[in-house]
Write a protein that holds these residues in place. Structure first.
Motif, PDB file in Angstrom:
ATOM      1  N   ALA A 140      16.891   0.666   0.198  1.00  0.00           N
ATOM      2  CA  ALA A 140      17.126   0.789   1.672  1.00  0.00           C
ATOM      3  C   ALA A 140      16.086   0.898   2.576  1.00  0.00           C
ATOM      4  CB  ALA A 140      17.876   1.876   2.053  1.00  0.00           C
ATOM      5  N   PRO A 141      14.925  -0.176   2.530  1.00  0.00           N
ATOM      6  CA  PRO A 141      13.596  -0.491   3.334  1.00  0.00           C
ATOM      7  C   PRO A 141      13.913  -0.267   4.790  1.00  0.00           C
ATOM      8  CG  PRO A 141      13.939  -2.068   1.481  1.00  0.00           C
ATOM      9  CD  PRO A 141      15.252  -1.349   1.529  1.00  0.00           C
ATOM     10  N   THR A 142      13.194   0.294   5.435  1.00  0.00           N
ATOM     11  CA  THR A 142      13.212   0.381   6.783  1.00  0.00           C
ATOM     12  C   THR A 142      11.965  -0.207   7.646  1.00  0.00           C
ATOM     13  OG1 THR A 142      12.303   2.621   6.907  1.00  0.00           O
ATOM     14  CG2 THR A 142      14.704   2.305   6.780  1.00  0.00           C
ATOM     15  N   VAL A 143      11.982  -0.728   8.889  1.00  0.00           N
ATOM     16  CA  VAL A 143      11.249  -1.245   9.546  1.00  0.00           C
ATOM     17  C   VAL A 143      10.249  -0.009  10.229  1.00  0.00           C
ATOM     18  CG1 VAL A 143      10.568  -2.667  11.565  1.00  0.00           C
ATOM     19  CG2 VAL A 143      12.250  -3.274   9.931  1.00  0.00           C
ATOM     20  N   VAL A 144       9.055   0.094   9.865  1.00  0.00           N
ATOM     21  CA  VAL A 144       8.318   1.008  10.463  1.00  0.00           C
ATOM     22  C   VAL A 144       7.483   0.201  11.879  1.00  0.00           C
ATOM     23  CG1 VAL A 144       6.105   2.407  10.317  1.00  0.00           C
ATOM     24  CG2 VAL A 144       7.729   2.039   8.274  1.00  0.00           C
ATOM     25  N   ALA A 145       7.135  -0.822  11.666  1.00  0.00           N
ATOM     26  CA  ALA A 145       6.551  -1.655  12.951  1.00  0.00           C
ATOM     27  C   ALA A 145       6.921  -3.251  12.803  1.00  0.00           C
ATOM     28  CB  ALA A 145       5.248  -1.219  13.095  1.00  0.00           C
ATOM     29  N   SER A 146       6.930  -3.872  13.896  1.00  0.00           N
ATOM     30  CA  SER A 146       7.154  -5.270  13.948  1.00  0.00           C
ATOM     31  C   SER A 146       5.958  -5.866  15.069  1.00  0.00           C
ATOM     32  CB  SER A 146       8.329  -5.730  14.394  1.00  0.00           C
ATOM     33  OG  SER A 146       9.459  -5.536  13.282  1.00  0.00           O
ATOM     34  N   VAL A 147       4.979  -6.294  14.575  1.00  0.00           N
ATOM     35  CA  VAL A 147       3.753  -6.659  15.365  1.00  0.00           C
ATOM     36  C   VAL A 147       3.998  -8.123  15.612  1.00  0.00           C
ATOM     37  CG1 VAL A 147       1.327  -6.658  15.442  1.00  0.00           C
ATOM     38  CG2 VAL A 147       2.213  -4.766  14.419  1.00  0.00           C
ATOM     39  N   VAL A 206       5.416  -7.665   9.555  1.00  0.00           N
ATOM     40  CA  VAL A 206       6.366  -6.452   9.673  1.00  0.00           C
ATOM     41  C   VAL A 206       5.952  -5.164   8.612  1.00  0.00           C
ATOM     42  CG1 VAL A 206       8.794  -5.708   9.161  1.00  0.00           C
ATOM     43  CG2 VAL A 206       8.396  -7.955  10.113  1.00  0.00           C
ATOM     44  N   VAL A 207       6.052  -4.079   9.025  1.00  0.00           N
ATOM     45  CA  VAL A 207       5.666  -3.093   8.033  1.00  0.00           C
ATOM     46  C   VAL A 207       6.866  -2.424   7.792  1.00  0.00           C
ATOM     47  CG1 VAL A 207       4.570  -0.646   7.722  1.00  0.00           C
ATOM     48  CG2 VAL A 207       3.491  -2.690   9.428  1.00  0.00           C
ATOM     49  N   TRP A 208       7.209  -2.331   6.331  1.00  0.00           N
ATOM     50  CA  TRP A 208       8.326  -2.080   5.676  1.00  0.00           C
ATOM     51  C   TRP A 208       8.112  -0.746   5.006  1.00  0.00           C
ATOM     52  CZ3 TRP A 208      12.982  -4.049   6.591  1.00  0.00           C
ATOM     53  CH2 TRP A 208      13.069  -5.400   6.888  1.00  0.00           C
ATOM     54  N   ASP A 209       8.985   0.451   5.136  1.00  0.00           N
ATOM     55  CA  ASP A 209       8.776   1.572   4.440  1.00  0.00           C
ATOM     56  C   ASP A 209       9.963   1.360   3.284  1.00  0.00           C
ATOM     57  OD1 ASP A 209       9.310   4.252   3.165  1.00  0.00           O
ATOM     58  OD2 ASP A 209       9.269   5.126   5.040  1.00  0.00           O
ATOM     59  N   ILE A 210       9.278   1.075   1.985  1.00  0.00           N
ATOM     60  CA  ILE A 210      10.067   0.994   0.862  1.00  0.00           C
ATOM     61  C   ILE A 210      10.033   2.278  -0.250  1.00  0.00           C
ATOM     62  CG2 ILE A 210       9.390  -1.583   0.887  1.00  0.00           C
ATOM     63  CD1 ILE A 210       7.391  -1.213  -1.243  1.00  0.00           C
ATOM     64  N   SER A 211       9.839   3.413   0.509  1.00  0.00           N
ATOM     65  CA  SER A 211       9.949   4.479  -0.377  1.00  0.00           C
ATOM     66  C   SER A 211      11.576   4.463  -1.196  1.00  0.00           C
ATOM     67  CB  SER A 211       9.769   5.947   0.516  1.00  0.00           C
ATOM     68  OG  SER A 211      10.381   5.794   1.532  1.00  0.00           O
ATOM     69  N   ARG A 212      12.395   3.886  -0.245  1.00  0.00           N
ATOM     70  CA  ARG A 212      13.790   3.699  -0.970  1.00  0.00           C
ATOM     71  C   ARG A 212      13.830   2.166  -1.406  1.00  0.00           C
ATOM     72  NH1 ARG A 212      18.308   6.114   2.385  1.00  0.00           N
ATOM     73  NH2 ARG A 212      19.536   5.539   0.370  1.00  0.00           N
ATOM     74  N   GLN A 220       0.920  -1.193   0.015  1.00  0.00           N
ATOM     75  CA  GLN A 220       0.103  -0.005   0.080  1.00  0.00           C
ATOM     76  C   GLN A 220       1.013   1.380   0.127  1.00  0.00           C
ATOM     77  OE1 GLN A 220      -2.131   1.830   3.435  1.00  0.00           O
ATOM     78  NE2 GLN A 220      -3.903   0.413   2.542  1.00  0.00           N
ATOM     79  N   GLY A 221       0.785   2.191  -1.039  1.00  0.00           N
ATOM     80  CA  GLY A 221       1.396   3.355  -0.895  1.00  0.00           C
ATOM     81  C   GLY A 221       3.060   3.045  -1.110  1.00  0.00           C
ATOM     82  N   ARG A 222       3.783   3.607   0.008  1.00  0.00           N
ATOM     83  CA  ARG A 222       5.200   3.423   0.250  1.00  0.00           C
ATOM     84  C   ARG A 222       5.332   2.450   1.292  1.00  0.00           C
ATOM     85  NH1 ARG A 222       7.446   6.742   4.475  1.00  0.00           N
ATOM     86  NH2 ARG A 222       5.893   8.088   5.517  1.00  0.00           N
ATOM     87  N   TYR A 223       4.680   1.276   1.462  1.00  0.00           N
ATOM     88  CA  TYR A 223       4.681   0.460   2.465  1.00  0.00           C
ATOM     89  C   TYR A 223       4.353  -1.186   1.958  1.00  0.00           C
ATOM     90  CZ  TYR A 223       3.969   4.420   5.693  1.00  0.00           C
ATOM     91  OH  TYR A 223       4.062   5.600   6.354  1.00  0.00           O
ATOM     92  N   ALA A 224       5.193  -1.831   2.287  1.00  0.00           N
ATOM     93  CA  ALA A 224       4.951  -3.272   2.196  1.00  0.00           C
ATOM     94  C   ALA A 224       4.761  -4.041   3.629  1.00  0.00           C
ATOM     95  CB  ALA A 224       6.300  -3.937   1.798  1.00  0.00           C
ATOM     96  N   PHE A 225       3.707  -4.844   3.435  1.00  0.00           N
ATOM     97  CA  PHE A 225       3.503  -5.615   4.685  1.00  0.00           C
ATOM     98  C   PHE A 225       3.864  -7.033   4.579  1.00  0.00           C
ATOM     99  CE2 PHE A 225       0.786  -1.990   3.925  1.00  0.00           C
ATOM    100  CZ  PHE A 225       0.706  -1.282   5.175  1.00  0.00           C
ATOM    101  N   ALA A 226       4.556  -7.601   5.448  1.00  0.00           N
ATOM    102  CA  ALA A 226       5.202  -8.880   5.228  1.00  0.00           C
ATOM    103  C   ALA A 226       4.773  -9.958   6.517  1.00  0.00           C
ATOM    104  CB  ALA A 226       6.732  -8.844   5.264  1.00  0.00           C
TER     105      ALA A 226
END
Length: 484
Positions: free
Chosen positions: A109-116, A100-106, A87-93
């Motif tokens: 160099a993805p970054t972790v936004v949240a780990s649930v 895990v919610v990943w920010d994949i705008s780059r 969704q948008g700039r996010y990948a949900f794995a």
């Protein structure tokens, strides 16, 4: 992935949520950045794809597909990685321990936004604006994220769908659960015609008399309706029987009998769905979202062992079914098994309306021989939005990631590949790409053991895909590329 008999283990527009009755989920604060492993360079020339088996963890690829970065798994989400949604700039794995919610705008160099942390295999995952859905297909002590596993014979166990509010991507909130018969191995998100609700077509299978919550016969799916303004009122609204005759009886130890479905892919804009249902492949009319109708059914009693998943072409005139021979845990990409088992099967869809039928055209399997220690079989993939061609990317567990062209249904061919060598050459070790999907210019792969991979495909045959930008992508809710 097939679940084995014992113990039983059991995807476009919304308004703000009514946040009633929150259920506890553990959100692990993301680190400032995620460490990545520097990718090994792709092969500069042609790789011998038939006779060369790479060394342990050695990366090989065709020149047109290369690894951009790899992000290893992090505790507590260091269990088996599963499916992906975007969704948008996010990948949900998905991960067997949560998501895990990943920010994949780059993408490099993805970054972790949240780990649930919310255990419950497989944690099959989908998103719809402010909502995220997880499938639980292993008996749990309750519906919370603090539950513990129970034997499938336990009467008071819980399995089903969990719903999260993801307006704040850094702090997903668990808001609702819905119990479903035999759990939820996978689910497919289907938007309602009026866009006021979404439906989840829940697939589950393998009933047994000793399982209180999964009694035979189980020839149905569960349909969960989620009102978008009041998601906490989500509930099962139908359990249609797709196989009144019981489905394929199977061959013990060789071919699965039909007792439910493994996965369903919906094409909402065409009111179609394709079900991969263990022993049967089905085509459904889903104009009435709460009452899908089977209009055609096919079987392959020669080569298919377990009908696992499906992918339409953009025109809706073809469907690819996968055979997960060996349940995802066996070495089937070898000379012993051959090219027609553990493969894809391509069917043309002919006729109109209720007279549509699926006609077999050919098989496709990766042309490389894997080691006998590598689990390898056809698994999850997605269509690449290419103008004038039918091309998809697909995961093959330790067989890696394959891009292949089925424009000519009778003569499919691989056009790109990427893979790691075996995890071990001493003994079988499970791993490899669970899901490999194209999203907004890149291929994202959730590797069971190695983590989150980002790959870049550069090929003249697929350049038009770069013009397509998704706002949201659940692969099993197949989008239509207008004008394509």
């Amino acid at each position: 992935m097939i679940r084995f008999p014992s113990p039983r283990t059991r995807r476009f527009r919304v308004v703000s949520l009514a946040a009633a009755g929150l259920l506890l989920a553990s959100v692990v604060t993301a680190p400032p950045s995620s460490a990545s492993v520097a990718p090994q360079p792709a092969s500069a020339g042609t790789v011998d794809t038939t006779n060369t088996i790479p060394g342990v963890d050695e990366i090989v690829s065709s020149p047109n597909l290369r690894l951009i970065t790899n992000l290893p798994k992090q505790a507590p989400l260091d269990a088996t990685n599963s499916d992906l949604a975007f969704q948008g700039r996010y990948a949900f794995a998905g991960n067997y321990n949560g998501f895990v919610v990943w920010d994949i705008s780059r993408p490099s160099a993805p970054t972790v936004v949240a780990s649930v942390f919310c255990p419950g295999s497989q944690n099959d995952i989908s998103v719809h604006d402010d909502l995220l859905f997880l499938s639980t297909d292993s008996p749990r002590s309750d519906d919370s994220c603090n539950s513990t596993g129970l034997p499938a014979t336990e009467k008071e166990s819980w399995e089903g769908i969990k719903i999260f509010d993801i307006r704040d991507k850094a702090n997903p909130r668990y808001i609702k659960s819905v119990e479903t018969a035999c759990g939820s191995h996978t689910h497919t998100l289907v938007p309602a015609k009026d866009n006021r609700s979404v439906y989840l077509y829940v697939s589950s299978y393998s009933p047994r008399a000793e399982f209180p919550d999964c009694q035979p016969p189980h020839d149905s799916i569960s349909i969960v309706k989620v009102p978008l303004k009041k998601p906490t009122e989500a509930a099962v609204v139908a359990t249609p029987n797709l196989f009144p005759d019981g489905g394929y009886e199977g061959v013990p130890g060789e071919k699965s009998a039909t007792s439910g479905c493994h996965d369903i892919t919906a094409y909402p804009q065409k009111d179609l769905a394709a079900g991969a249902c263990m022993g049967d492949g089905i085509l459904m009319d889903i104009r009435d979202r709460e009452a899908p109708r089977v209009i055609n059914r096919v079987r392959d009693t020669t080569n298919f062992a377990f009908w696992h998943s499906a992918t339409f072409n953009n025109a809706g005139t073809k469907v690819v079914f996968t055979d997960e021979l060996g349940g995802g845990g066996a070495a089937t990409c070898n000379e012993t098994v051959g090219p027609n088992r553990g493969a894809d099967a391509i069917y043309d869809i002919t006729g109109r309306g209720d007279n549509r039928t699926m006609v077999f055209r050919s098989y496709f399997k990766i042309p490389r021989t894997n080691a006998d220690t590598e689990n390898c079989v056809a698994h999850n993939g997605s269509l690449i939005p290419v103008l004038g061609r039918d091309i998809m990317v697909q995961a093959w567990y330790q067989g890696g990631v394959s891009v292949w062209d089925f424009t000519d249904s009778a003569n499919p061919k691989e056009i790109a590949f990427w893979e790691r060598g075996p995890i071990s050459t001493e003994a079988p070790v499970g791993g490899g790409s669970w899901s490999a999907y194209y999203y907004n210019g890149y291929i994202y792969s959730n590797d069971i053991a190695k983590g989150f991979d980002v790959l870049k495909l550069t090929d003249w045959r697929t350049w038009t895909a770069e013009l397509v930008r998704y706002r949201e992508l659940n692969v099993q809710t197949q989008p239509r590329y207008l004008g394509w």
